[in-house]
Scaffold this motif. Sequence first.
Motif, PDB file in Angstrom:
ATOM      1  N   VAL A 299      17.885  -9.918  -3.620  1.00 30.73           N
ATOM      2  CA  VAL A 299      17.277  -9.516  -4.888  1.00 30.73           C
ATOM      3  C   VAL A 299      15.758  -9.470  -4.726  1.00 30.73           C
ATOM      4  O   VAL A 299      15.202  -9.978  -3.747  1.00 30.73           O
ATOM      5  CB  VAL A 299      17.653 -10.491  -6.030  1.00 30.73           C
ATOM      6  CG1 VAL A 299      19.155 -10.452  -6.293  1.00 30.73           C
ATOM      7  CG2 VAL A 299      17.228 -11.917  -5.702  1.00 30.73           C
ATOM      8  N   ASN A 300      15.131  -8.868  -5.708  1.00 40.19           N
ATOM      9  CA  ASN A 300      13.663  -8.843  -5.788  1.00 40.19           C
ATOM     10  C   ASN A 300      13.017  -8.317  -4.505  1.00 40.19           C
ATOM     11  O   ASN A 300      12.173  -8.985  -3.881  1.00 40.19           O
ATOM     12  CB  ASN A 300      13.114 -10.233  -6.117  1.00 40.19           C
ATOM     13  CG  ASN A 300      13.577 -10.730  -7.481  1.00 40.19           C
ATOM     14  OD1 ASN A 300      13.820  -9.940  -8.384  1.00 40.19           O
ATOM     15  ND2 ASN A 300      13.709 -12.031  -7.626  1.00 40.19           N
ATOM     16  N   VAL A 301      13.427  -7.124  -4.090  1.00 44.61           N
ATOM     17  CA  VAL A 301      12.797  -6.471  -2.940  1.00 44.61           C
ATOM     18  C   VAL A 301      11.460  -5.896  -3.401  1.00 44.61           C
ATOM     19  O   VAL A 301      11.417  -5.071  -4.316  1.00 44.61           O
ATOM     20  CB  VAL A 301      13.699  -5.354  -2.383  1.00 44.61           C
ATOM     21  CG1 VAL A 301      13.033  -4.692  -1.189  1.00 44.61           C
ATOM     22  CG2 VAL A 301      15.066  -5.921  -2.001  1.00 44.61           C
ATOM     23  N   ARG A 302      10.380  -6.330  -2.762  1.00 42.52           N
ATOM     24  CA  ARG A 302       9.036  -5.913  -3.202  1.00 42.52           C
ATOM     25  C   ARG A 302       8.190  -5.507  -1.995  1.00 42.52           C
ATOM     26  O   ARG A 302       8.368  -6.028  -0.896  1.00 42.52           O
ATOM     27  CB  ARG A 302       8.323  -7.047  -3.942  1.00 42.52           C
ATOM     28  CG  ARG A 302       9.005  -7.513  -5.219  1.00 42.52           C
ATOM     29  CD  ARG A 302       8.100  -8.496  -5.971  1.00 42.52           C
ATOM     30  NE  ARG A 302       8.697  -9.013  -7.181  1.00 42.52           N
ATOM     31  CZ  ARG A 302       9.372 -10.147  -7.269  1.00 42.52           C
ATOM     32  NH1 ARG A 302       9.507 -10.896  -6.178  1.00 42.52           N
ATOM     33  NH2 ARG A 302       9.879 -10.551  -8.405  1.00 42.52           N
ATOM     34  N   HIS A 303       7.270  -4.604  -2.243  1.00 44.22           N
ATOM     35  CA  HIS A 303       6.245  -4.265  -1.249  1.00 44.22           C
ATOM     36  C   HIS A 303       4.999  -3.804  -1.998  1.00 44.22           C
ATOM     37  O   HIS A 303       5.080  -3.196  -3.075  1.00 44.22           O
ATOM     38  CB  HIS A 303       6.745  -3.176  -0.288  1.00 44.22           C
ATOM     39  CG  HIS A 303       7.107  -1.881  -0.961  1.00 44.22           C
ATOM     40  ND1 HIS A 303       6.185  -0.884  -1.220  1.00 44.22           N
ATOM     41  CD2 HIS A 303       8.292  -1.420  -1.426  1.00 44.22           C
ATOM     42  CE1 HIS A 303       6.785   0.131  -1.808  1.00 44.22           C
ATOM     43  NE2 HIS A 303       8.075  -0.166  -1.948  1.00 44.22           N
ATOM     44  N   HIS A 304       3.846  -4.117  -1.431  1.00 43.07           N
ATOM     45  CA  HIS A 304       2.584  -3.732  -2.073  1.00 43.07           C
ATOM     46  C   HIS A 304       1.466  -3.872  -1.050  1.00 43.07           C
ATOM     47  O   HIS A 304       1.633  -4.489   0.017  1.00 43.07           O
ATOM     48  CB  HIS A 304       2.300  -4.610  -3.297  1.00 43.07           C
ATOM     49  CG  HIS A 304       2.350  -6.086  -3.021  1.00 43.07           C
ATOM     50  ND1 HIS A 304       1.308  -6.764  -2.438  1.00 43.07           N
ATOM     51  CD2 HIS A 304       3.326  -7.006  -3.232  1.00 43.07           C
ATOM     52  CE1 HIS A 304       1.619  -8.025  -2.299  1.00 43.07           C
ATOM     53  NE2 HIS A 304       2.840  -8.214  -2.784  1.00 43.07           N
ATOM     54  N   LYS A 305       0.314  -3.307  -1.389  1.00 43.78           N
ATOM     55  CA  LYS A 305      -0.847  -3.439  -0.515  1.00 43.78           C
ATOM     56  C   LYS A 305      -1.346  -4.877  -0.527  1.00 43.78           C
ATOM     57  O   LYS A 305      -1.222  -5.581  -1.531  1.00 43.78           O
ATOM     58  CB  LYS A 305      -1.964  -2.496  -0.968  1.00 43.78           C
ATOM     59  CG  LYS A 305      -1.631  -1.019  -0.829  1.00 43.78           C
ATOM     60  CD  LYS A 305      -2.805  -0.153  -1.291  1.00 43.78           C
ATOM     61  CE  LYS A 305      -2.468   1.324  -1.179  1.00 43.78           C
ATOM     62  NZ  LYS A 305      -3.581   2.189  -1.649  1.00 43.78           N
ATOM     63  N   THR A 306      -1.884  -5.297   0.593  1.00 40.39           N
ATOM     64  CA  THR A 306      -2.423  -6.649   0.690  1.00 40.39           C
ATOM     65  C   THR A 306      -3.535  -6.839  -0.334  1.00 40.39           C
ATOM     66  O   THR A 306      -4.443  -6.011  -0.454  1.00 40.39           O
ATOM     67  CB  THR A 306      -2.979  -6.905   2.100  1.00 40.39           C
ATOM     68  OG1 THR A 306      -1.928  -6.727   3.053  1.00 40.39           O
ATOM     69  CG2 THR A 306      -3.540  -8.305   2.216  1.00 40.39           C
TER      70      THR A 306
END
Length: 441
Positions: A299-306
């Motif tokens: 669950v809660n698969v996330r990705h974002h810029k540092t």
Amino acid sequence: MAKILTLLTILLLNLTHSLSFSPENPTNRRILVLLDDFAIKSSHSLFFDSLLSRNYQLDFKLADDPKLALQRYGQFLYDGLIIFAPYIDRFGGSINQAAVLEFVDSGRDLIVAVDVNSSDLIREIATECGVDFDDDPAAMVIDHTSYALSEFEGDHTLIASDEFIASDVILGSKKIEASQSIIAAVLFQGTGHSVNPSNSHVLQVLSASPSAYLANPLSKLSSAPTFTGPRISLVSVVQARNNARILISGSLKLFSDRFLRSGVQKAGSLTRFDKSGNEQFVTELSKWIFHERGHLKAVNVRHHKTGQTDEPSIYRITDDLEYSVEIYEWSGVNWEPYVTDDVQVQFYMMSPYVLKTLSTDKKGLYYTSFKVPDVYGVFQFKVEYQRLGYTSLSLAKQIPVRHFRHNEFERFITAAYPYYGSCFSMMAGFFVFTLVHLYSK
């Protein structure tokens, strides 16, 4: 009036379906048990009681009941199927071989007990699940070394096997023991089968000893047996690609009260145990089959810029990013953090450009960070996790990657300094040449 009854039936089926197996409660299960004879319900009561004690709803029916059905109005009525009818030639109602396989293809679980002289129907169902049988349906597993001592040991078909699969998630972390930390053998009497070693989805859970072979005990051997040694599987399991689980046993007696309560003494051993390992074996194995163990969810698969928290719609080449996912395991009661060190994420376009092993906080969160490769296109974050005994995880998130815009490049590129120098040196040289040419005599 008929329309109202039909509507109420559909609503009841939808309500029942909503209360059945779900990713949030994998063990809220309804199981159909097909029997050759209702006497099996009594002779195998200990196994059935262990399921009932774990809050399973068992629906016992004769395998030739004309009202049998696995689904109605497009909804499956059950979440699991147990076939303890090895001699049935034809199921009743709307159930047939294709219906059973469709049931498994939908992600539901199956236990099928094959036995000596089983019908072609039962053998074909098991064969479709990935195992192979001897051509002679009367063939039994015979072992003149690892047989169980009994009053009727003339043909050595009552096997005492302790060749278990080395997997705590399938058979439980508690070892199958009788006393004094000595492994108690499992009693088995029936037929064997083989599995394809190249098929990683089919596993031998209980195997025969090196001295065992498969043959008809009532006839003389005219040639060497085809199935011999550890290649003979007594009990196998299948973890399908859709995470459906299947148990194939070569013996119906394996689950019987007689074998579960019986003492066992292996040939060549001076130690006799008051109780065989059958009860613990079939109980722990049923927990795995019905997803009480080894069931994972992500669950809660996330990705974002540092340095940011919002998920962007597009990345730029050489961006620094962070990726995270939470993975939990069902314990039979609730979801607990799954702790391991072999979960990997790929940043994928035709082939993986980045492959990173995720770090964990041991509370279910897995995370990593990396730099976007200097290649633009449409990429995917991919997690393909497969481990013996656990449900497979396949996660994918698509994200485009763009190159620098014309106004995002550096004003002066370090790598281009030699070219800048050659340009200015050419200009200076031309200026000097002009002055010399104009003012020289």
